[in-house]
Design a protein around this motif. Sequence first.
Motif, PDB file in Angstrom:
ATOM      1  N   TRP A 147      16.241  30.305  87.998  1.00 16.75           N
ATOM      2  CA  TRP A 147      15.418  30.112  89.187  1.00 16.75           C
ATOM      3  C   TRP A 147      15.987  30.822  90.402  1.00 16.75           C
ATOM      4  CZ3 TRP A 147      10.564  28.786  89.821  1.00 16.75           C
ATOM      5  CH2 TRP A 147       9.908  28.190  88.742  1.00 16.75           C
ATOM      6  N   LEU A 171      13.878  20.886  86.928  1.00 17.76           N
ATOM      7  CA  LEU A 171      13.456  22.254  86.622  1.00 17.76           C
ATOM      8  C   LEU A 171      14.329  23.272  87.353  1.00 17.76           C
ATOM      9  CD1 LEU A 171      11.060  23.820  85.174  1.00 17.76           C
ATOM     10  CD2 LEU A 171       9.976  23.862  87.429  1.00 17.76           C
ATOM     11  N   THR A 183      10.934  20.094  78.851  1.00 12.98           N
ATOM     12  CA  THR A 183       9.700  20.836  79.120  1.00 12.98           C
ATOM     13  C   THR A 183       8.536  19.862  79.302  1.00 12.98           C
ATOM     14  OG1 THR A 183      10.459  22.705  77.781  1.00 12.98           O
ATOM     15  CG2 THR A 183       8.099  22.580  78.216  1.00 12.98           C
ATOM     16  N   ILE A 226       4.463  24.265  89.159  1.00 13.25           N
ATOM     17  CA  ILE A 226       5.469  25.294  88.886  1.00 13.25           C
ATOM     18  C   ILE A 226       5.094  26.607  89.575  1.00 13.25           C
ATOM     19  CG2 ILE A 226       6.575  26.650  87.061  1.00 13.25           C
ATOM     20  CD1 ILE A 226       6.143  24.144  85.226  1.00 13.25           C
TER      21      ILE A 226
END
Length: 558
Positions: A255, A187, A100, A59
């Motif tokens: 994002w 994600l 998650t 990430i």
Amino acid sequence: MKKYVIGLDYGSDSVRAVMIDAQNGAELASEVFWYPRWKAQKYCNPAINQFRQHPLDHIEGLEHTITSVMKQSEVSPETVKGICIDTTGSSPMPVTKDGTALACTEGFEENPNAMMVLWKDHTAVKEANQINELARRWGGEDYTKYEGGIYSSEWFWAKILHIARADKSVIDATHTWMEHCDFITYLLADEKDLKNFKRSRCAAGHKAMWHESWGGLPDKEFLSKLDPYLASLKDELYQETFTSNEIAGHLSEEWANKLGLTTDTVIAVGTFDAHAGAVGAKVDHHALVRVMGTSTCDIMVSSNEAVGDKTVKGICGQVDGSVIPGMVGLEAGQSAFGDVLAWFKSVLQWPIDNIVLNSKVLSEEQKAELKAEVESKFIRSLAEQAENIPLAEAVPVALDWVNGRRTPDANQELKSAISGISLGTKAPHIFKSLVNAICFGSKMIVDRFEEEGVKIETVIGIGGVARKSPFIMQTLANVLNMPIKVAESDQAPALGAAIYAAVAAGIYENVIEASKVMGSDFEAEYFPQSSQVAVYAKLLEEYKQLGNFVEEQTNKNK
């Protein structure tokens, strides 16, 4: 208006992003992020082949690399039309109901069983053996037949079954499992329906026994015979899969803000690194693309008409659309390639790291300079001396199985061996024997394809080893007795991912058309040396003899 796409390539040690001009394939910017936790070898235990990675490495790398290429390239956010992610695989990880990563939740931050199980993790050998045994005797469909007929401990179900038996706390807290390429795609994307999220055809077909002919994943009756948990898990996985020319979603607002992009940016369905690399190297009929790094992944494509219902034995799967939609992708590979040489380097470097660099005679500045000099010269010096050893001079025979054997006929219980050592054997001799071994392992793969009727006319090398080691590439050309082209791009998998992104974003109609325009050119070609081909053919027989002996002894000791 100019149109750009981003390819994000997750390797074993680092993630790299490239900003590509979709009109010509030109690379505007690139950035690499080395995983800090992985570099410290946290959550790993090589003695038992346990290799886990914390998703925070991935990430953090995602944000760092993309923001960096945006800054370097200075392109306008609205001109970035698509992103595609490729990763290693099979590298599954447990996730919670909201998607998650479990390792990012309280209580599991330092639990290796809650991490991503990296492709090279072989803790699930026992479980893979059980899957293979059940597939042959349960009386129903053989779910391994499109995976080469042997299920590997490197793959999805075996790894999950191992974690289920090893750590109930992880299983109790897990809602579902996702391949690395699916997780990063999820994600980024605005589509947050976990059950219906578009999973990678490439990952599912090659590693999770997914196939259209039996309606998707293996039957629950089959899975329940392995463990009731797997049968219940199937309800939280997926039925359909998708190719990487399709849209998984658009960049989420969260994002988009983090990366300096817009929510109009398309996120393509994820894929595996080698398959993307083949696209970046302009893969075509009868071409074997070898992605050569720590391991190898060998990729081919074939028409459905040519393959038909035939299954290729002992490889890592044949999947419709896993490389180019509308064609069957064929995968093979070696569990260790560069890793074989890296192991030897670590053995030789032990006295330097543990004695010389801890010496009180040298200053800290001298130690740093010495360490840098050794790093820059170590492999190059070995290669130069190994290359100068005459073929007539005795060189040991070695096996490349330091991390088991992936193809042909996966067997992760096998170990490497070296024979023929004498008092005259020096470090360059052993180095040369290891280079021979990785090339002989490559030859076994080529031979298996051709024995199974898959014609190979050209070989294309991509990756760090292909570009940086003329000695290895010339040896490989001699062993294979065929020319090898080397792709010019340093980032062929990331480039391939960018090509998928360009198609998903509608810039090109299909992957073949996009690959012809955006794919890498070739920078070198190695031809077999007729004087050496026959010698290597004889050495190959010695490699086979040693391999047969080691495999027989391994099977006896089971």
